[in-house]
Design a protein around this motif. Structure first.
Motif, PDB file in Angstrom:
ATOM      1  N   LEU A 116      12.988 -18.295   5.503  1.00  0.00           N
ATOM      2  CA  LEU A 116      13.095 -17.441   4.322  1.00  0.00           C
ATOM      3  C   LEU A 116      13.063 -18.309   3.076  1.00  0.00           C
ATOM      4  CD1 LEU A 116      13.693 -14.637   3.016  1.00  0.00           C
ATOM      5  CD2 LEU A 116      16.115 -15.278   3.145  1.00  0.00           C
ATOM      6  N   VAL A 117      12.226 -17.941   2.134  1.00  0.00           N
ATOM      7  CA  VAL A 117      12.155 -18.628   0.844  1.00  0.00           C
ATOM      8  C   VAL A 117      12.963 -17.873  -0.199  1.00  0.00           C
ATOM      9  CG1 VAL A 117      10.629 -19.397  -1.013  1.00  0.00           C
ATOM     10  CG2 VAL A 117       9.872 -19.539   1.374  1.00  0.00           C
ATOM     11  N   ALA A 118      12.706 -16.577  -0.303  1.00  0.00           N
ATOM     12  CA  ALA A 118      13.394 -15.758  -1.300  1.00  0.00           C
ATOM     13  C   ALA A 118      13.296 -14.299  -0.919  1.00  0.00           C
ATOM     14  CB  ALA A 118      12.790 -15.973  -2.691  1.00  0.00           C
ATOM     15  N   GLY A 119      14.317 -13.530  -1.286  1.00  0.00           N
ATOM     16  CA  GLY A 119      14.307 -12.101  -1.051  1.00  0.00           C
ATOM     17  C   GLY A 119      14.914 -11.377  -2.243  1.00  0.00           C
ATOM     18  N   ILE A 120      14.581 -10.090  -2.367  1.00  0.00           N
ATOM     19  CA  ILE A 120      15.081  -9.311  -3.501  1.00  0.00           C
ATOM     20  C   ILE A 120      15.375  -7.888  -3.063  1.00  0.00           C
ATOM     21  CG2 ILE A 120      12.714  -8.790  -4.293  1.00  0.00           C
ATOM     22  CD1 ILE A 120      13.873  -8.917  -7.183  1.00  0.00           C
ATOM     23  N   GLU A 121      16.569  -7.432  -3.428  1.00  0.00           N
ATOM     24  CA  GLU A 121      16.944  -6.051  -3.148  1.00  0.00           C
ATOM     25  C   GLU A 121      16.317  -5.117  -4.182  1.00  0.00           C
ATOM     26  OE1 GLU A 121      21.181  -5.848  -3.063  1.00  0.00           O
ATOM     27  OE2 GLU A 121      21.324  -6.695  -1.044  1.00  0.00           O
ATOM     28  N   ASN A 122      16.366  -3.826  -3.881  1.00  0.00           N
ATOM     29  CA  ASN A 122      15.771  -2.843  -4.788  1.00  0.00           C
ATOM     30  C   ASN A 122      16.374  -2.915  -6.190  1.00  0.00           C
ATOM     31  OD1 ASN A 122      14.032  -0.438  -5.209  1.00  0.00           O
ATOM     32  ND2 ASN A 122      15.996   0.573  -5.566  1.00  0.00           N
ATOM     33  N   ARG A 123      17.681  -3.181  -6.274  1.00  0.00           N
ATOM     34  CA  ARG A 123      18.344  -3.223  -7.573  1.00  0.00           C
ATOM     35  C   ARG A 123      18.280  -4.602  -8.219  1.00  0.00           C
ATOM     36  NH1 ARG A 123      23.769   0.630  -7.026  1.00  0.00           N
ATOM     37  NH2 ARG A 123      22.672   2.531  -6.411  1.00  0.00           N
ATOM     38  N   GLY A 124      17.634  -5.551  -7.535  1.00  0.00           N
ATOM     39  CA  GLY A 124      17.388  -6.834  -8.179  1.00  0.00           C
ATOM     40  C   GLY A 124      18.205  -8.008  -7.704  1.00  0.00           C
ATOM     41  N   ARG A 125      19.189  -7.794  -6.837  1.00  0.00           N
ATOM     42  CA  ARG A 125      19.923  -8.941  -6.314  1.00  0.00           C
ATOM     43  C   ARG A 125      18.984  -9.817  -5.516  1.00  0.00           C
ATOM     44  NH1 ARG A 125      22.279 -11.259  -2.196  1.00  0.00           N
ATOM     45  NH2 ARG A 125      21.396  -9.730  -0.725  1.00  0.00           N
ATOM     46  N   TRP A 138      10.668  -2.602   5.881  1.00  0.00           N
ATOM     47  CA  TRP A 138      10.218  -1.583   6.817  1.00  0.00           C
ATOM     48  C   TRP A 138       9.426  -2.160   7.985  1.00  0.00           C
ATOM     49  CZ3 TRP A 138       7.878  -1.218   1.758  1.00  0.00           C
ATOM     50  CH2 TRP A 138       6.546  -1.660   1.706  1.00  0.00           C
ATOM     51  N   GLY A 139       9.170  -3.480   7.948  1.00  0.00           N
ATOM     52  CA  GLY A 139       8.561  -4.133   9.092  1.00  0.00           C
ATOM     53  C   GLY A 139       7.174  -4.706   8.896  1.00  0.00           C
ATOM     54  N   SER A 177       0.820  -1.218   0.000  1.00  0.00           N
ATOM     55  CA  SER A 177       0.000   0.000   0.000  1.00  0.00           C
ATOM     56  C   SER A 177       0.852   1.267   0.000  1.00  0.00           C
ATOM     57  CB  SER A 177      -0.934  -0.001   1.222  1.00  0.00           C
ATOM     58  OG  SER A 177      -0.177   0.001   2.417  1.00  0.00           O
ATOM     59  N   ARG A 178       2.161   1.086  -0.149  1.00  0.00           N
ATOM     60  CA  ARG A 178       3.066   2.231  -0.220  1.00  0.00           C
ATOM     61  C   ARG A 178       4.188   1.882  -1.186  1.00  0.00           C
ATOM     62  NH1 ARG A 178       7.492   3.036   4.178  1.00  0.00           N
ATOM     63  NH2 ARG A 178       8.564   3.483   2.224  1.00  0.00           N
ATOM     64  N   SER A 179       5.042   2.836  -1.465  1.00  0.00           N
ATOM     65  CA  SER A 179       6.152   2.597  -2.363  1.00  0.00           C
ATOM     66  C   SER A 179       7.132   1.583  -1.768  1.00  0.00           C
ATOM     67  CB  SER A 179       6.893   3.897  -2.657  1.00  0.00           C
ATOM     68  OG  SER A 179       8.065   3.635  -3.416  1.00  0.00           O
ATOM     69  N   ILE A 180       7.589   0.662  -2.625  1.00  0.00           N
ATOM     70  CA  ILE A 180       8.566  -0.321  -2.179  1.00  0.00           C
ATOM     71  C   ILE A 180       9.979   0.044  -2.634  1.00  0.00           C
ATOM     72  CG2 ILE A 180       6.832  -2.152  -2.172  1.00  0.00           C
ATOM     73  CD1 ILE A 180       8.147  -3.266  -4.727  1.00  0.00           C
ATOM     74  N   VAL A 181      10.100   1.173  -3.293  1.00  0.00           N
ATOM     75  CA  VAL A 181      11.412   1.577  -3.815  1.00  0.00           C
ATOM     76  C   VAL A 181      12.407   1.700  -2.671  1.00  0.00           C
ATOM     77  CG1 VAL A 181      12.675   3.419  -4.963  1.00  0.00           C
ATOM     78  CG2 VAL A 181      10.424   2.744  -5.806  1.00  0.00           C
ATOM     79  N   GLY A 182      13.556   1.033  -2.852  1.00  0.00           N
ATOM     80  CA  GLY A 182      14.624   1.128  -1.871  1.00  0.00           C
ATOM     81  C   GLY A 182      14.590   0.070  -0.784  1.00  0.00           C
ATOM     82  N   TYR A 183      13.533  -0.709  -0.734  1.00  0.00           N
ATOM     83  CA  TYR A 183      13.368  -1.679   0.349  1.00  0.00           C
ATOM     84  C   TYR A 183      13.586  -3.119  -0.117  1.00  0.00           C
ATOM     85  CZ  TYR A 183      11.460   1.989   3.280  1.00  0.00           C
ATOM     86  OH  TYR A 183      11.293   3.130   4.010  1.00  0.00           O
ATOM     87  N   ASP A 238       8.163  -5.295  -9.171  1.00  0.00           N
ATOM     88  CA  ASP A 238       7.763  -4.223 -10.059  1.00  0.00           C
ATOM     89  C   ASP A 238       7.592  -2.988  -9.189  1.00  0.00           C
ATOM     90  OD1 ASP A 238       6.517  -2.379 -11.701  1.00  0.00           O
ATOM     91  OD2 ASP A 238       5.257  -3.862 -12.693  1.00  0.00           O
ATOM     92  N   ASN A 239       8.613  -2.165  -9.139  1.00  0.00           N
ATOM     93  CA  ASN A 239       8.560  -0.985  -8.272  1.00  0.00           C
ATOM     94  C   ASN A 239       7.467  -0.005  -8.694  1.00  0.00           C
ATOM     95  OD1 ASN A 239      10.632  -1.983  -6.708  1.00  0.00           O
ATOM     96  ND2 ASN A 239      12.187  -0.574  -7.500  1.00  0.00           N
ATOM     97  N   ALA A 240       7.153   0.041  -9.966  1.00  0.00           N
ATOM     98  CA  ALA A 240       6.127   0.961 -10.445  1.00  0.00           C
ATOM     99  C   ALA A 240       4.747   0.588  -9.897  1.00  0.00           C
ATOM    100  CB  ALA A 240       6.106   0.978 -11.964  1.00  0.00           C
TER     101      ALA A 240
END
Length: 111
Positions: free
Chosen positions: A46-55, A98-99, A25-31, A71-73
């Motif tokens: 943990l199954v999978a995680g992704i950084e903002n730049r895609g790692r 962010w929690g 419900s908010r921007s995910i950019v940077g998280y 999809d950050n958009a």
């Protein structure tokens, strides 16, 4: 606090595929964003995680079968799950750095 809403779970036969979505419900950019799962009688993992730049990060048990993307958009992350096996049966939870956590969605792999 921002909400995360999961969708796409369900019942699938072994070898099948599902695609989970998690809309924020908010921007995910940077998280950092990702998915955990919890099977009956087991700890959440943990199954999978992704950084903002895609790692990406993956649990050893799902490498080569699951793909996480974002999809950050659209403030949405995805988990494409292929070649599902009965041991993948669990409640899957989306999380954000962010929690926030999603409410959880059931994935059942059974013939």
């Amino acid at each position: 606090q921002a909400q995360l809403v999961e969708s796409g779970g369900g019942l699938v036969q072994p070898g099948g595929s599902l695609r989970l979505s998690c809309a924020a419900s908010r921007s995910i950019v940077g998280y950092y964003m990702g998915w955990h799962r919890q099977a009956p009688g087991k700890e959440r993992e943990l199954v999978a995680g992704i950084e903002n730049r895609g790692r990406t990060d993956y649990a050893t048990s799902v490498k080569g079968r699951f793909t996480i993307s974002r999809d950050n958009a659209d403030n949405t992350i995805y988990l494409q799950m292929n070649n599902l096996q009965p041991e993948d049966t669990a409640v899957y939870y989306c999380f954000a750095a962010w929690g926030s956590w999603g409410q959880g969605i059931q994935v059942t792999v059974s013939s």
